[in-house]
Design an enzyme around this catalytic site. Structure first.
Site, PDB file in Angstrom:
ATOM      1  N   ASP A  86       0.697  -1.203   0.000  1.00 34.90           N
ATOM      2  CA  ASP A  86      -0.015   0.028   0.005  1.00 34.90           C
ATOM      3  C   ASP A  86       0.965   1.211  -0.096  1.00 34.90           C
ATOM      4  O   ASP A  86       2.073   1.319   0.321  1.00 34.90           O
ATOM      5  CB  ASP A  86      -0.994   0.051   1.029  1.00 34.90           C
ATOM      6  CG  ASP A  86      -2.186   0.834   1.095  1.00 34.90           C
ATOM      7  OD1 ASP A  86      -2.466   1.684   0.052  1.00 34.90           O
ATOM      8  OD2 ASP A  86      -3.169   0.674   1.949  1.00 34.90           O
ATOM      9  N   ASP A 154     -11.554   1.756  -2.161  1.00 36.79           N
ATOM     10  CA  ASP A 154     -11.991   1.560  -0.841  1.00 36.79           C
ATOM     11  C   ASP A 154     -13.508   1.562  -0.554  1.00 36.79           C
ATOM     12  O   ASP A 154     -14.078   1.275   0.495  1.00 36.79           O
ATOM     13  CB  ASP A 154     -11.401   2.656  -0.080  1.00 36.79           C
ATOM     14  CG  ASP A 154     -10.076   2.486   0.549  1.00 36.79           C
ATOM     15  OD1 ASP A 154      -9.449   1.335   0.288  1.00 36.79           O
ATOM     16  OD2 ASP A 154      -9.322   3.405   0.951  1.00 36.79           O
TER      17      ASP A 154
END
Length: 341
Positions: A86, A154
């Site tokens: 990430d 997300d």
């Protein structure tokens, strides 16, 4: 971490980890020793996002450092089976002392990242790697050489994911689309799971909080998914009904030899009496083959509202079937199509 990986291995569970190797905390030993390794401009104050700064991957020394961090994870934890990579900070005050033309910073940064990833993949060619950046900022073809899947958003609300995944599928195969069942949205677990099956199915929920019938359903859904994952991952995808233009979105995956297929249908409208009224024509089958149609992935005790049976590929692609999508427990319908032997 060694204890965690060891315990997971003893329990028969593969262990994965979420890392952010491009980031650095300003209150860290790395920053204290190498403040020049951080992306920043000398005449401007540092700007922190999530209390992080970005490491300068245009610098070969930083590339070596990041590679060694990841390599050490595998070396010290040989049972490590998965990594989520990430990057959650925007680059502010872009600047590097290691490149001649600062206008090239962003491209040189990405090339520096790719150099690190090339080394990681050369040494660990089969380890599944997920790429994420702020929920989907790094979904790109170049990275497909190094990663097995992307975290494309997300936003895991299942209704919105129908549209996200529909658009995503125009450019990237389902094999790379990491879809997880979460607690977002008001839809039941069946709808959430049916939507997540459009790519790499995963669960980000507390299993202990599931009702008995929900747990039974989820276990059955995983088993069904395993039966059709090859068709979803490596078969041909057909968009049957566009969610932007219809009450119901419909998408179908057919395996390479056209003997097995799975059809997902989702109610995306809350209009009064919205749902499927007419049959949806299928695609990708062989005219002269006979196929058995069956509704699958239902909740325990749920009865199918569509007639099963055996039909020719020509019939299914000319007349079609009505999956009987509607409100309530008919908001998502999954149909299996298998060649009759």
């Amino acid at each position: 971490m060694a204890y965690l990986t060891k315990t997971a291995a003893e329990a028969g569970v593969k262990f994965g980890i979420w890392i952010e190797p491009e980031m650095v905390n300003p209150k860290s030993e790395l920053y204290e020793k190498h403040p020049d390794w951080v992306v920043k401009q000398p005449q401007r104050p540092e700007y922190y996002m999530r209390n992080q700064l970005v490491l300068d991957l245009t610098n070969p020394k930083v590339q070596d450092f990041v590679y060694n961090i990841v390599d050490d994870l595998f070396t010290k934890n040989p049972t490590l089976a998965y990594i989520k990579w990430d990057c959650n900070s925007v680059i502010f005050n872009a600047n590097s002392a290691t490149i001649a033309h600062r206008g090239n910073f962003y491209t040189d940064y990405v090339f520096g990242l790719y150099k690190v990833l090339e080394r990681i993949r050369a040494k660990y060619p089969k380890v599944p790697l997920m790429l994420c950046s702020g929920g989907g900022g790094r979904v790109d073809y170049g990275a497909l050489k190094y990663f097995t899947e992307f975290w494309d958003s997300d936003n895991t609300d299942p209704l919105e994911r129908v549209f996200i995944q529909w658009e995503y599928s125009y450019f990237y195969p389902a094999l790379t689309n990491s879809n997880h069942v979460t607690d977002w949205g008001k839809q039941p677990i069946k709808f959430r799971t049916d939507v997540a099956m459009m790519g790499k199915l995963g669960f980000d929920i507390v299993v202990a909080k599931l009702k008995p019938e929900e747990l039974t359903y989820a276990q059955g859904a995983v088993n069904l998914y395993k039966q059709y994952s090859e068709a979803i991952w490596h078969g041909d995808q057909y968009r049957l009904q566009d969610p932007w233009k219809n009450d119901v979105a419909s998408v179908m995956y057919v395996d390479p030899d056209q003997s097995k297929a799975i059809m997902f249908n989702y109610l995306v409208s809350n209009r009064y009496r919205s749902g499927t009224i007419r049959p949806i024509t299928l695609k990708g089958l062989q005219d002269d083959k006979m196929y058995t149609i069956k509704e699958v992935n239902m909740m325990p005790g749920q009865r199918s509202s569509i007639p099963g049976g055996t039909y020719s590929g020509k019939f299914l692609m000319t007349v079609g079937i009505n999956p009987a999508v509607g409100a309530g427990d008919r908001a998502s319908v999954v149909v299996s199509i298998e060649e009759k032997k």
